[in-house]
Design a protein around this motif. Structure first.
Motif, mmCIF file in Angstrom:
data_model
loop_
_atom_site.group_PDB
_atom_site.id
_atom_site.type_symbol
_atom_site.label_atom_id
_atom_site.label_comp_id
_atom_site.label_asym_id
_atom_site.label_seq_id
_atom_site.Cartn_x
_atom_site.Cartn_y
_atom_site.Cartn_z
ATOM 1 N N ARG A 167 24.106 81.786 67.298
ATOM 2 C CA ARG A 167 25.399 81.459 66.702
ATOM 3 C C ARG A 167 25.166 80.678 65.425
ATOM 4 N NH1 ARG A 167 29.621 80.898 64.135
ATOM 5 N NH2 ARG A 167 31.656 80.463 65.080
ATOM 6 N N LEU A 168 25.622 81.216 64.297
ATOM 7 C CA LEU A 168 25.492 80.519 63.025
ATOM 8 C C LEU A 168 26.377 79.281 63.032
ATOM 9 C CD1 LEU A 168 24.217 80.729 60.148
ATOM 10 C CD2 LEU A 168 26.355 81.863 59.461
ATOM 11 N N ILE A 169 25.778 78.097 62.788
ATOM 12 C CA ILE A 169 26.566 76.861 62.786
ATOM 13 C C ILE A 169 26.589 76.182 61.419
ATOM 14 C CG2 ILE A 169 26.228 76.466 65.260
ATOM 15 C CD1 ILE A 169 24.169 74.266 64.465
ATOM 16 N N ALA A 170 25.650 76.552 60.525
ATOM 17 C CA ALA A 170 25.636 75.984 59.177
ATOM 18 C C ALA A 170 25.051 77.015 58.225
ATOM 19 C CB ALA A 170 24.813 74.695 59.131
ATOM 20 N N ASN B 297 20.302 76.898 50.221
ATOM 21 C CA ASN B 297 20.157 78.295 50.632
ATOM 22 C C ASN B 297 19.436 78.346 51.973
ATOM 23 O OD1 ASN B 297 20.012 81.076 50.758
ATOM 24 N ND2 ASN B 297 18.257 81.213 49.357
ATOM 25 N N ALA B 298 20.116 77.850 52.976
ATOM 26 C CA ALA B 298 19.541 77.737 54.316
ATOM 27 C C ALA B 298 20.609 78.096 55.347
ATOM 28 C CB ALA B 298 19.030 76.312 54.558
ATOM 29 N N ALA B 299 20.163 78.398 56.550
ATOM 30 C CA ALA B 299 21.081 78.698 57.647
ATOM 31 C C ALA B 299 20.538 78.070 58.922
ATOM 32 C CB ALA B 299 21.245 80.203 57.820
ATOM 33 N N ILE B 300 21.448 77.558 59.755
ATOM 34 C CA ILE B 300 21.075 76.992 61.050
ATOM 35 C C ILE B 300 21.824 77.763 62.132
ATOM 36 C CG2 ILE B 300 20.907 74.923 62.477
ATOM 37 C CD1 ILE B 300 21.262 73.240 59.954
ATOM 38 N N TYR B 301 21.080 78.207 63.141
ATOM 39 C CA TYR B 301 21.653 78.911 64.279
ATOM 40 C C TYR B 301 21.420 78.082 65.540
ATOM 41 C CZ TYR B 301 21.467 82.979 61.166
ATOM 42 O OH TYR B 301 21.625 83.849 60.114
ATOM 43 N N ALA B 302 22.384 78.111 66.461
ATOM 44 C CA ALA B 302 22.244 77.471 67.765
ATOM 45 C C ALA B 302 22.332 78.545 68.833
ATOM 46 C CB ALA B 302 23.328 76.422 67.974
ATOM 47 N N SER B 303 21.617 78.325 69.927
ATOM 48 C CA SER B 303 21.629 79.329 70.991
ATOM 49 C C SER B 303 21.357 78.687 72.340
ATOM 50 C CB SER B 303 20.568 80.406 70.718
ATOM 51 O OG SER B 303 20.607 81.426 71.694
ATOM 52 N N ILE B 304 21.938 79.297 73.377
ATOM 53 C CA ILE B 304 21.663 78.947 74.770
ATOM 54 C C ILE B 304 21.244 80.235 75.463
ATOM 55 C CG2 ILE B 304 22.609 78.083 76.942
ATOM 56 C CD1 ILE B 304 24.689 76.541 75.250
#
Length: 233
Positions: free
Chosen positions: A145-148, A162-169
């Motif tokens: 899930r893209l969060i940032a 120019n970055a992306a942060i993803y979270a996952s369970i």
């Protein structure tokens, strides 16, 4: 190329009211081998005792992201923003030309557990700004899930880099894969549980740096919650 960062090798600081583990050099903890990774400069895993916190202090030209894991994080800043964040809440503060803020454990009885993340921005001197969004556990289960992101797409918070942060369970039998464009870096920080990233086993608190890899491939999770950073060099 893969480089593991073991949980127990992180910098540690216990101030009584604050127990913190630093993935990168921070404060009095200095490690020339861990001075950041691309524009990712700080990941501190902070545990704050009830009713305590960080008094008012200043920042400038930094993207500061808070990812709450347990408890209630109370935020106040010089922009007039005030909020209490809980599990699933993601806060982004762009310090820009300068901002002062405080962070406290809002509860008088329960501990606060959160990740404090700093990313160096690709612009400086901009007006400071604040944003927060909530991401339910269901939105992260079985997927990235893209969060940032740099443009706030897919309902993520906007960061000036120019970055992306993803979270996952992820649970058993689930897996995830993220393709990397040529020249990009990736960093996986495991919050809870265990999993395998590109063949490398990780346990809670561990992280993996990925350089010159075509993809991030995550397998064999056991009650795993993690963050994945897609970064420029």
């Amino acid at each position: 190329m893969l480089q593991i960062r073991h949980s127990e090798e992180r910098g540690a600081a216990n101030h009584g009211w604050l127990n913190s583990h630093h993935s990168f050099s921070f404060g009095s903890y200095h490690d020339p081998l861990h001075m950041g990774f691309g524009p990712l400069l700080v990941i501190n895993e902070d545990r704050v005792t009830p009713g305590q916190g960080f008094g008012t202090h200043g920042h400038r030209d930094m993207e500061i992201i808070s990812y709450v894991l347990d408890g209630a994080l109370e935020h106040k800043d010089s922009m007039g923003t005030g909020s209490v964040l809980h599990y699933g809440d993601v806060q982004r503060m762009s310090a820009g030309s300068g901002v002062r803020h405080s962070e406290f454990n809002h509860s008088a009885t329960d501990g606060l557990h959160f990740l404090q993340i700093w990313i160096q921005p690709n612009v400086t001197g901009i007006p400071p700004s604040y944003e927060e969004k909530h991401f339910t556990p269901d939105s992260k289960r079985g997927k990235l899930r893209l969060i940032a992101s740099s443009d706030g797409r897919q309902g993520s918070v906007l960061i000036h880099q120019n970055a992306a942060i993803y979270a996952s369970i992820l649970q058993e039998s689930e897996q995830a894969e993220h393709a990397l464009d040529e020249g990009r870096l990736a960093y996986v920080h495991l919050i809870r549980g265990s999993l395998v990233v590109n063949g490398t086993p990780l346990k809670a608190g561990d992280a993996l740096k990925l350089t010159q890899e075509a993809a991030v491939i995550i397998t064999q999770p056991e009650d795993a919650e993690f963050l994945l950073f897609d970064l420029p060099k």
